[in-house]
Design a protein around this motif. Structure first.
Motif, PDB file in Angstrom:
ATOM      1  N   VAL A  70     -88.191 -54.315   8.167  1.00 55.84           N
ATOM      2  CA  VAL A  70     -87.902 -53.036   7.523  1.00 55.84           C
ATOM      3  C   VAL A  70     -86.461 -52.692   7.885  1.00 55.84           C
ATOM      4  N   LEU A 110     -90.183 -46.275   0.252  1.00 59.21           N
ATOM      5  CA  LEU A 110     -89.975 -47.694   0.519  1.00 59.21           C
ATOM      6  C   LEU A 110     -89.522 -48.366  -0.765  1.00 59.21           C
ATOM      7  N   TRP A 148     -89.142 -52.355  -2.002  1.00 63.82           N
ATOM      8  CA  TRP A 148     -89.340 -53.766  -1.656  1.00 63.82           C
ATOM      9  C   TRP A 148     -88.205 -54.602  -2.220  1.00 63.82           C
ATOM     10  N   VAL A 183     -88.387 -54.876   3.234  1.00 64.87           N
ATOM     11  CA  VAL A 183     -88.488 -53.570   2.599  1.00 64.87           C
ATOM     12  C   VAL A 183     -87.455 -52.620   3.200  1.00 64.87           C
ATOM     13  N   GLU A 184     -86.934 -51.754   2.348  1.00 66.80           N
ATOM     14  CA  GLU A 184     -85.947 -50.761   2.780  1.00 66.80           C
ATOM     15  C   GLU A 184     -86.580 -49.375   2.818  1.00 66.80           C
ATOM     16  N   ASP A 193     -94.549 -45.204  -3.836  1.00 64.39           N
ATOM     17  CA  ASP A 193     -93.744 -45.658  -2.694  1.00 64.39           C
ATOM     18  C   ASP A 193     -93.223 -44.493  -1.846  1.00 64.39           C
ATOM     19  N   ALA A 224     -95.353 -50.125   5.454  1.00 62.15           N
ATOM     20  CA  ALA A 224     -94.707 -51.409   5.150  1.00 62.15           C
ATOM     21  C   ALA A 224     -95.437 -52.552   5.840  1.00 62.15           C
ATOM     22  N   ALA A 264     -94.939 -56.439   5.142  1.00 64.61           N
ATOM     23  CA  ALA A 264     -93.513 -56.557   5.482  1.00 64.61           C
ATOM     24  C   ALA A 264     -93.353 -57.238   6.830  1.00 64.61           C
ATOM     25  N   SER A 306     -88.066 -58.008  -1.233  1.00 68.14           N
ATOM     26  CA  SER A 306     -88.741 -59.298  -1.351  1.00 68.14           C
ATOM     27  C   SER A 306     -90.162 -59.067  -0.858  1.00 68.14           C
ATOM     28  N   PRO A 307     -91.022 -60.073  -0.910  1.00 68.53           N
ATOM     29  CA  PRO A 307     -92.393 -59.859  -0.433  1.00 68.53           C
ATOM     30  C   PRO A 307     -92.508 -59.494   1.048  1.00 68.53           C
ATOM     31  N   THR A 308     -91.463 -59.750   1.832  1.00 70.05           N
ATOM     32  CA  THR A 308     -91.539 -59.448   3.270  1.00 70.05           C
ATOM     33  C   THR A 308     -90.417 -58.542   3.763  1.00 70.05           C
TER      34      THR A 308
END
Length: 171
Positions: free
Chosen positions: A102, A58, A60, A66-67, A42, A94, A99, A62-64
Motif C-alpha cells: 500500500v 483506495l 488499485w 494499491v494507493e 473504494d 487493502a 494487496a 495492480s492486483p497487489t
C-alpha cells in the motif's frame, strides 16, 4: 468518537465538498462527483458528532499494489484521530482484498510514518505517474513524498517483502 464506514451514495456531495476544499488549495487532486460515484465502493468515511469528518479511498494499480488517495479530514476535526483511523481501515481493506503493498504520495510524511509507512522513491510506482501525475498541475515541481506500507511476510505471504522498520500491524 470516530466511526469508520463504507461510503454510501448519499455521501457523494459531502465527499466532493471535502475533497474539493483541499483540491482548491492544491493539496489534493480534484475528484468530480461523477468520479466519486463511479468509484464509491473504494471510499470510506469517518463520522463523528453526527457528521462526516473525513474520507479516503483506495485505487488499485495492480492486483497487489494499491494507493491510498483523497485522504481528507475536516479542518475543524484534525488532531482527533480521524485521519489515522481512515488510513488503518484502508490498509485493512487493502490487505483483505489481496494487496501486498500500500502506498501514498503525501506531504504529511511523519503522519504516515507513525502508522507504519516508510519513505520510498516515487519512481517505484510508475503506475501512479502514468495514471494521475501526468494530469497534475504540480507534476514538474512535485513536493510530495512516496510512502509505502509492505505487509509482514507472515501476513501477506509475499515473496521477499520485508516489514517496514518500526511498522505496526494496522489491524
Amino acid at each position: 468518537m470516530v466511526r469508520i464506514r463504507p461510503a454510501r451514495p448519499e455521501d457523494i456531495p459531502a465527499l466532493f465538498a471535502l475533497v474539493d476544499a483541499y483540491a482548491r488549495r492544491g493539496l489534493l487532486l480534484p475528484r468530480s462527483e461523477e468520479e466519486i460515484a463511479a468509484t464509491l465502493s473504494d471510499w470510506i468515511v469517518a463520522e463523528a458528532e453526527g457528521r462526516m469528518v473525513g474520507c479516503g479511498s483506495l485505487v488499485w494499480m495492480s492486483p497487489t499494489l494499491v494507493e491510498i488517495r483523497s485522504l481528507a479530514v475536516a479542518e475543524d476535526y484534525q488532531g482527533n484521530g480521524a485521519g489515522g483511523a481512515i488510513v488503518q481501515a484502508l490498509v485493512r481493506r487493502a490487505r483483505a482484498a489481496g494487496a501486498r503493498v500500500v502506498f501514498a504520495l503525501t506531504r504529511a510524511v511523519p503522519f504516515f510514518e507513525r502508522l507504519g509507512f516508510a519513505v520510498t522513491e516515487r519512481e517505484r510506482f510508475p503506475e501512479k505517474v502514468w495514471r494521475d501525475c501526468v494530469r497534475c498541475p504540480l507534476r514538474e515541481r512535485c513536493d510530495e513524498v512516496a510512502v509505502v506500507y509492505a505487509f509482514p511476510e507472515d501476513e501477506a505471504g509475499a515473496e521477499g517483502q520485508q516489514r517496514n522498520p518500526g511498522s505496526r500491524n494496522p489491524t
